[in-house]
Write an enzyme that holds these catalytic residues in place. Structure first.
Site, PDB file in Angstrom:
ATOM      1  N   ASP B 130       0.844  -1.196   0.000  1.00  0.00           N
ATOM      2  CA  ASP B 130       0.000   0.000   0.000  1.00  0.00           C
ATOM      3  C   ASP B 130       0.882   1.250   0.000  1.00  0.00           C
ATOM      4  O   ASP B 130       1.751   1.395   0.856  1.00  0.00           O
ATOM      5  CB  ASP B 130      -0.894   0.024   1.244  1.00  0.00           C
ATOM      6  N   VAL B 131       0.634   2.120  -0.951  1.00  0.00           N
ATOM      7  CA  VAL B 131       1.466   3.318  -1.087  1.00  0.00           C
ATOM      8  C   VAL B 131       0.641   4.571  -0.820  1.00  0.00           C
ATOM      9  O   VAL B 131      -0.464   4.725  -1.330  1.00  0.00           O
ATOM     10  CB  VAL B 131       2.043   3.397  -2.524  1.00  0.00           C
TER      11      VAL B 131
END
Lengths: 205, 257
Positions: B130-131
């Protein structure tokens, strides 16, 4: 149309195969023991995983001999899928156990000249090439693709046994046949409309 | 020839399908079995189910439900959600899944990726990352639904995961999730340029044009959630997926193989 028996020998989830057969309107049932296999009118041999593991599971249930019997003596249509196809040959580089020996030849690891880009296992959707006109491929008009996931492939002793190939570095046997014994390296049950067409053809044999 | 896969990512919460915006406010959208049947009919290339309640509450994967769902799928199936032990991965495989998706467990212990790959093979393990971008525009990898900043740049994290044996990277953009404004192309480009394994973005897709952009930026396949879930006027929910002819046209002439 004859009922299709799908062998459950503890080595894969046969649910998708059953559901796809149901979807195409084919009567199908799971079978698990020698008696049931002997009564089968058509048989599907699924399988995922390692060669020895699959053969051992068949032997433990006394299924290897009856599969040979129904294929060779009763000549019922038989379809091996993925590992199920590989078990049809005489043996695999992946293991020590002998296969069912229904299609002369052996299985070897997928390998190719140092290409860099290609990985083992061959995993993903791929187009078939060099498809013979066989009842199993009836009705396929456009580019035909299936979902593959395998690290070993079959090399039949007899070139004529190969009825479809797939290019993965080199041409690999995607489908094989001997009499009414068929093997497909790909997963029809994971190949939506292509799989359904193929299973429909198998059901019509 | 390998095709560009277009992959619906569906979120499960307590056995029902939900959709989120920026990873928040899960809204119930329907029954998973029904959804699979629809995607079967629409001939989706592959499908991903992430169980966000298994993840959030550290529950065991519901193998019975999973088996049932997988048996309905006529395409390759990936499952994730709170997977953190090797024995869970074995059981999930036996349920008939093609790929297992791991996220937090990989972040907390990258060696887990190695163990996972030894059980399922690298090709059976997808690492989901997850960015999120901070107010200065700097991207970092997060876990816990975007709440915990690992303070690792996405590129470094991607390389580490590849090194540990991940077969594929699913790169989630928290900022763009549910917005349908397009993927985070710079992050796709930089990661795809640095690793040899397939990079699959998710979060932000709103149109076929976005798929094409992602592929041109280096994505091996494209994934989407909101884009495939359409809310009708009476709050009815429609699941949608592009037709194969449209997809062939979209991705033709890429010069890829």
């Amino acid at each position: 149309m004859a009922r299709i028996s799908v062998l459950d020998y503890g080595v894969s989830n046969s649910g998708s195969i059953l559901n796809m057969l149901k979807k195409i309107g084919s009567e199908a049932a799971l079978v698990g023991n020698a008696e049931e296999v002997l009564e089968a009118e058509k048989l599907i041999l699924p399988g995922v995983g390692a060669f020895d593991n699959g053969m051992q599971a068949l032997k433990n249930a006394g299924l290897d001999a009856v599969i040979r019997e129904v294929a060779l003596e009763k000549s019922i249509p038989l379809l091996g899928i993925c590992l199920g196809m590989q078990l049809l040959c005489e043996g695999s580089a992946e293991g020590e156990t002998s296969g069912l020996g229904l299609i002369p030849g052996r299985c070897e690891r997928v390998s190719f000249p140092k290409d860099g880009n290609l990985k083992v296992p061959h995993m993903g959707w791929s187009f078939l090439s060099n498809m013979s006109s066989d009842p199993l491929f009836e009705g396929f008009e456009e580019d035909v693709r299936f979902y593959f996931v395998h690290a070993y492939h079959m090399r039949p002793a007899n070139r004529d046994a190969v009825i479809a190939e797939v290019e993965y570095g080199l041409p690999l046997a995607a489908a094989v046949k001997s009499g009414l014994t068929y093997g497909v390296q790909f997963h029809p049950e994971k190949s939506h409309r292509f799989g359904m067409r193929l299973l429909k053809n198998f059901a019509a044999l | 020839m390998q095709l560009t896969r277009v992959i619906p990512v569906l979120l499960l919460e307590n056995g029902g399908l939900v959709k989120t915006v920026r990873f928040k406010n899960p809204q119930y959208i329907g029954d998973p079995i029904n959804a699979i049947r629809i995607f079967n009919d629409k001939e989706a290339d592959e499908i991903v189910f992430l169980d966000i309640s298994a993840d959030r509450h550290e529950r065991e994967p519901d193998l019975g439900m999973l088996s049932e769902i997988v048996s309905e799928a006529f395409m390759p199936f990936a499952y994730g959600g709170g997977v953190r032990r090797v024995d869970q991965i074995e059981k999930i495989y036996r349920a008939g899944v093609e790929k297992v998706v791991i996220n937090r467990a990989a972040a907390l212990d990258p060696e887990f990726v190695k163990s996972a790959a030894s059980v399922a093979g690298s090709s059976g393990i997808v690492v989901s990352m997850d960015v999120k971008t901070n107010w200065l525009g700097k991207r970092s990898v997060f876990i816990n639904n975007g709440k915990t900043n690992l303070k690792i740049p996405p590129l470094d994290y991607a390389r580490l995961m590849e090194e540990k044996g991940a077969g594929e990277l699913l790169v989630n953009s928290i900022d763009l999730d549910g917005t349908m404004k397009g993927y985070d192309l710079p992050v796709i480009s930089s990661i795809a340029g640095a690793v040899g394994i397939p990079v699959v973005p998710v979060g932000g897709a709103g149109s076929m044009r976005h798929f094409r952009q992602a592929v041109d930026a280096g994505a091996s396949a494209v994934a989407a959630g909101s884009m495939f879930v359409f809310h009708g006027r009476q709050k009815g929910v429609l699941l949608t997926y592009p037709g194969s002819k449209d997809l062939n046209e979209l991705f033709s002439g890429q010069g890829m193989d």
